[in-house]
Write a protein that holds these residues in place. Structure first.
Motif, mmCIF file in Angstrom:
data_model
loop_
_atom_site.group_PDB
_atom_site.id
_atom_site.type_symbol
_atom_site.label_atom_id
_atom_site.label_comp_id
_atom_site.label_asym_id
_atom_site.label_seq_id
_atom_site.Cartn_x
_atom_site.Cartn_y
_atom_site.Cartn_z
ATOM 1 N N PHE A 1 0.826 -1.206 0.000
ATOM 2 C CA PHE A 1 0.000 0.000 0.000
ATOM 3 C C PHE A 1 0.862 1.259 0.000
ATOM 4 C CE2 PHE A 1 -3.020 -3.087 1.759
ATOM 5 C CZ PHE A 1 -4.132 -2.817 0.986
ATOM 6 N N THR A 2 1.878 1.281 0.843
ATOM 7 C CA THR A 2 2.702 2.484 0.934
ATOM 8 C C THR A 2 3.568 2.676 -0.310
ATOM 9 O OG1 THR A 2 4.370 1.225 2.169
ATOM 10 C CG2 THR A 2 2.738 2.426 3.454
ATOM 11 N N GLN A 3 4.022 1.582 -0.909
ATOM 12 C CA GLN A 3 4.847 1.689 -2.110
ATOM 13 C C GLN A 3 4.037 2.128 -3.325
ATOM 14 O OE1 GLN A 3 6.801 -2.087 -2.632
ATOM 15 N NE2 GLN A 3 8.151 -1.810 -0.889
ATOM 16 N N GLY A 4 2.797 1.667 -3.431
ATOM 17 C CA GLY A 4 2.020 1.941 -4.631
ATOM 18 C C GLY A 4 1.044 3.090 -4.533
ATOM 19 N N ALA A 5 0.908 3.721 -3.364
ATOM 20 C CA ALA A 5 -0.139 4.732 -3.167
ATOM 21 C C ALA A 5 0.000 5.914 -4.113
ATOM 22 C CB ALA A 5 -0.126 5.209 -1.718
ATOM 23 N N ALA A 6 1.197 6.485 -4.225
ATOM 24 C CA ALA A 6 1.389 7.676 -5.063
ATOM 25 C C ALA A 6 1.078 7.364 -6.527
ATOM 26 C CB ALA A 6 2.810 8.205 -4.921
ATOM 27 N N VAL A 7 1.545 6.215 -7.005
ATOM 28 C CA VAL A 7 1.288 5.827 -8.396
ATOM 29 C C VAL A 7 -0.206 5.632 -8.638
ATOM 30 C CG1 VAL A 7 1.589 3.949 -10.073
ATOM 31 C CG2 VAL A 7 3.554 4.828 -8.804
ATOM 32 N N VAL A 8 -0.893 4.999 -7.699
ATOM 33 C CA VAL A 8 -2.333 4.772 -7.861
ATOM 34 C C VAL A 8 -3.093 6.093 -7.907
ATOM 35 C CG1 VAL A 8 -4.387 3.852 -6.712
ATOM 36 C CG2 VAL A 8 -2.328 2.470 -6.855
ATOM 37 N N LEU A 9 -2.731 7.036 -7.057
ATOM 38 C CA LEU A 9 -3.416 8.329 -7.040
ATOM 39 C C LEU A 9 -3.223 9.074 -8.358
ATOM 40 C CD1 LEU A 9 -2.496 9.367 -3.398
ATOM 41 C CD2 LEU A 9 -4.814 8.963 -4.263
ATOM 42 N N ILE A 10 -2.003 9.063 -8.887
ATOM 43 C CA ILE A 10 -1.760 9.717 -10.177
ATOM 44 C C ILE A 10 -2.513 8.991 -11.279
ATOM 45 C CG2 ILE A 10 0.009 10.352 -11.860
ATOM 46 C CD1 ILE A 10 1.986 10.572 -9.524
ATOM 47 N N ALA A 11 -2.550 7.660 -11.214
ATOM 48 C CA ALA A 11 -3.262 6.874 -12.227
ATOM 49 C C ALA A 11 -4.758 7.154 -12.199
ATOM 50 C CB ALA A 11 -2.992 5.388 -12.014
ATOM 51 N N MET A 12 -5.326 7.394 -11.021
ATOM 52 C CA MET A 12 -6.750 7.738 -10.929
ATOM 53 C C MET A 12 -7.063 8.975 -11.758
ATOM 54 S SD MET A 12 -7.774 7.229 -6.933
ATOM 55 C CE MET A 12 -7.764 5.642 -6.098
ATOM 56 N N GLY A 13 -6.197 9.972 -11.667
ATOM 57 C CA GLY A 13 -6.411 11.178 -12.456
ATOM 58 C C GLY A 13 -6.189 10.939 -13.933
ATOM 59 N N LEU A 14 -5.191 10.113 -14.273
ATOM 60 C CA LEU A 14 -4.920 9.827 -15.684
ATOM 61 C C LEU A 14 -6.088 9.109 -16.348
ATOM 62 C CD1 LEU A 14 -1.179 8.755 -15.510
ATOM 63 C CD2 LEU A 14 -2.112 10.590 -16.927
ATOM 64 N N GLU B 1 -7.170 11.508 -24.663
ATOM 65 C CA GLU B 1 -5.984 12.348 -24.584
ATOM 66 C C GLU B 1 -4.914 11.641 -23.751
ATOM 67 O OE1 GLU B 1 -5.840 14.863 -26.424
ATOM 68 O OE2 GLU B 1 -7.895 15.553 -26.741
ATOM 69 N N ILE B 2 -3.796 12.293 -23.564
ATOM 70 C CA ILE B 2 -2.696 11.751 -22.763
ATOM 71 C C ILE B 2 -2.046 12.890 -21.997
ATOM 72 C CG2 ILE B 2 -0.985 12.039 -24.590
ATOM 73 C CD1 ILE B 2 -1.143 9.137 -22.043
ATOM 74 N N ASP B 3 -1.521 12.598 -20.815
ATOM 75 C CA ASP B 3 -0.804 13.595 -20.024
ATOM 76 C C ASP B 3 0.543 13.009 -19.627
ATOM 77 O OD1 ASP B 3 0.165 15.528 -18.391
ATOM 78 O OD2 ASP B 3 -1.577 15.650 -17.071
ATOM 79 N N LEU B 4 1.583 13.414 -20.338
ATOM 80 C CA LEU B 4 2.933 12.928 -20.072
ATOM 81 C C LEU B 4 3.614 13.699 -18.947
ATOM 82 C CD1 LEU B 4 4.187 12.485 -23.754
ATOM 83 C CD2 LEU B 4 3.236 10.743 -22.234
ATOM 84 N N SER C 1 -11.566 20.134 -18.113
ATOM 85 C CA SER C 1 -11.811 19.669 -16.745
ATOM 86 C C SER C 1 -11.066 18.379 -16.426
ATOM 87 C CB SER C 1 -13.315 19.471 -16.513
ATOM 88 O OG SER C 1 -13.814 18.390 -17.295
ATOM 89 N N VAL C 2 -10.930 17.476 -17.406
ATOM 90 C CA VAL C 2 -10.240 16.221 -17.106
ATOM 91 C C VAL C 2 -8.754 16.463 -16.840
ATOM 92 C CG1 VAL C 2 -11.895 14.793 -18.383
ATOM 93 C CG2 VAL C 2 -9.878 15.681 -19.573
ATOM 94 N N PHE C 3 -8.178 17.470 -17.489
ATOM 95 C CA PHE C 3 -6.790 17.803 -17.201
ATOM 96 C C PHE C 3 -6.658 18.413 -15.808
ATOM 97 C CE2 PHE C 3 -6.254 17.361 -21.785
ATOM 98 C CZ PHE C 3 -4.998 16.779 -21.872
ATOM 99 N N VAL C 4 -7.653 19.200 -15.399
ATOM 100 C CA VAL C 4 -7.640 19.770 -14.053
ATOM 101 C C VAL C 4 -7.702 18.660 -13.008
ATOM 102 C CG1 VAL C 4 -8.909 21.204 -12.409
ATOM 103 C CG2 VAL C 4 -8.649 21.967 -14.783
ATOM 104 N N ILE C 5 -8.594 17.686 -13.227
ATOM 105 C CA ILE C 5 -8.713 16.562 -12.297
ATOM 106 C C ILE C 5 -7.417 15.759 -12.272
ATOM 107 C CG2 ILE C 5 -9.880 14.357 -11.894
ATOM 108 C CD1 ILE C 5 -12.431 15.659 -12.956
ATOM 109 N N CYS C 6 -6.839 15.525 -13.441
ATOM 110 C CA CYS C 6 -5.609 14.736 -13.527
ATOM 111 C C CYS C 6 -4.469 15.397 -12.763
ATOM 112 C CB CYS C 6 -5.227 14.530 -14.996
ATOM 113 S SG CYS C 6 -3.721 13.562 -15.244
ATOM 114 N N SER C 7 -4.255 16.676 -12.993
ATOM 115 C CA SER C 7 -3.145 17.361 -12.327
ATOM 116 C C SER C 7 -3.413 17.549 -10.838
ATOM 117 C CB SER C 7 -2.890 18.712 -12.997
ATOM 118 O OG SER C 7 -2.452 18.536 -14.328
ATOM 119 N N SER C 8 -4.673 17.705 -10.456
ATOM 120 C CA SER C 8 -5.003 17.804 -9.029
ATOM 121 C C SER C 8 -4.701 16.491 -8.318
ATOM 122 C CB SER C 8 -6.477 18.173 -8.846
ATOM 123 O OG SER C 8 -6.759 19.441 -9.410
#
Length: 419
Positions: free
Chosen positions: A70-83, A91-94, A311-318
């Motif tokens: 959980f601790t190792q993957g949390a940050a990646v999962v949160l960013i993936a939720m926005g992606l 679209e894509i956000d690199l 809006s989807v880019f706003v959600i992704c970056s947030s």
């Protein structure tokens, strides 16, 4: 004259009879044959990976390692939720990885160098993420620059911004207790059980109310027994997870106890439920799927396509900002590598491996969670095997390619079946 039964009076004329478990299972098999695999491939893959690593390294299935996932993957999962939101509209956000790093740098600067309270720094970091998304979305939707080009430019630029914010590459410590606690503290065992009970109760209430409403309107709905099985399955999974996390993981419990659910787990759960509700139960969510499915048709239907794309880019970056905060919590510091390296690749891989289509119009927030679990298991298992970075990247890339191949074949099969 025959008196109508109570059931017959409630069912509208011409409505189909309530489905049975058998018919529900047959319908599921038919969807599988038609190419609608759902979460089945990623779940099977997750089981295979867990079985493989547990056989090779028995310590993979320990309570301590389970908490580490959980601790190792949390940050990646949160960013993936926005992606997922960006991918849904095709679209894509690199830049999401380094955007998380920029937001983490803002957090660290305000906390350590400016002496601001943790909540002010947190809000500023998330606001920075939202602003980044607004700018990226505007350039894509209004100016007409392809998202690949815009976010690639941002990917390069944000690395420079990171160096400027942290004074040329120094390590900025993050010592605010509430921030550090996200990845380094655990909830009391009783709180974990209470949170699991609340989650199961809320899910049960939502499922049963939905079943009752659809049945009352004569709409097609799943059998009540299937609904109860889902509720029971969730209760079993959460119960088992909380039980394992509440086991003592410290080598010397007399000196310091190490029990309970990591604080980051409820954060993942709350954000996952909120974003899932946004996508599946609101008009906004339906518009996101519509834009991803057919942009021109959505425009003709009266949907403000540009607003949705921004809006989807706003959600992704947030969400990238939240991921950056979690990453800063894990290491208790921010440096030039925060959000860099393989963070973006793992986040995109998590969304795609979980089942989100790169072609738009198909995906769920849960895909990011499941895909993130696969990525975390691979990363963690390879670490236990002392595998080199090269082997780990090759293996992860193969899994990502396999997931993209399944998506492409599924879409082709569905298109063939609809002809």
């Amino acid at each position: 004259m025959t008196t109508p039964t109570k059931t017959a009076r409630r069912r509208p004329a011409g409505a189909a009879p309530p489905p049975s478990i058998g018919s529900h299972f047959q319908g599921y098999l038919a969807r599988l044959r038609g190419g609608d695999m759902g979460a089945l491939p990623v779940l099977l893959g997750l089981l295979v990976l867990c079985a493989f690593f547990s056989i090779i390294r028995p310590n993979f299935l320990t309570a301590g390692n389970f908490a580490n996932l959980f601790t190792q993957g949390a940050a990646v999962v949160l960013i993936a939720m926005g992606l997922v939101f960006v991918l849904l509209v095709g679209e894509i956000d690199l830049s999401a990885g380094f955007a998380s790093g920029v937001c983490a740098a803002v957090l660290a600067n305000l906390l350590t160098l400016q002496g601001q309270p943790w909540y002010v720094a947190t809000l500023a970091a998330i606001a920075t993420g939202a602003l980044i998304g607004l700018v990226l979305g505007f350039l894509v939707a209004k100016v007409g620059i392809p998202s690949f080009v815009v976010t690639l430019a941002a990917f390069l630029a944000f690395q420079g911004v990171m160096l400027l914010l942290i004074k040329g590459g120094t390590n900025v410590p993050v010592q605010a207790a509430p921030i550090v606690a996200i990845e380094n503290r655990y909830l009391p065992p009783l709180v974990g059980w209470l949170l699991a009970a609340v989650a199961v109760t809320g899910y049960a209430a939502a499922q049963l109310l939905r079943h009752r409403d659809r049945s009352a309107r004569g709409l097609v709905t799943d059998p009540l027994s299937v609904v109860l099985l889902r509720i029971g399955g969730l209760a079993a999974v959460l119960g088992a997870g909380v039980y394992v996390l509440n086991l003592e993981r410290s080598l010397n419990a007399l000196i310091s106890s190490n029990r309970g659910m990591p604080v980051v787990v409820p954060l993942l759960g709350v954000l996952g439920v909120a974003l899932t509700f946004l996508l599946s139960r609101t008009a906004y969510g339906r518009h996101v799927y519509a834009v991803g499915g057919n942009r021109e048709a959505a425009r003709r239907a009266g949907i403000d396509v540009d607003r949705i794309r921004i809006s989807v880019f706003v959600i992704c970056s947030s969400m990238a900002a939240v991921g950056g905060i979690v990453a800063a919590s894990r290491f208790s510091s921010v440096d030039a590598n925060t959000g860099g390296s393989d963070v973006l690749l793992y986040a995109v891989g998590a969304a795609v491996i979980g089942g989100t289509s790169l072609f738009g119009g198909k995906g769920r927030v849960m895909d990011a969670v499941l895909g993130g679990a696969v990525v975390a298991v691979i990363d963690n298992g390879m670490g236990l095997l002392d595998a080199s970075s090269g082997v780990k990247y090759v293996f992860t890339g193969f899994v990502l390619l396999l997931a993209a191949g399944v998506d492409a074949l599924t879409r082709r099969r569905v298109a063939t079946g609809n002809r």
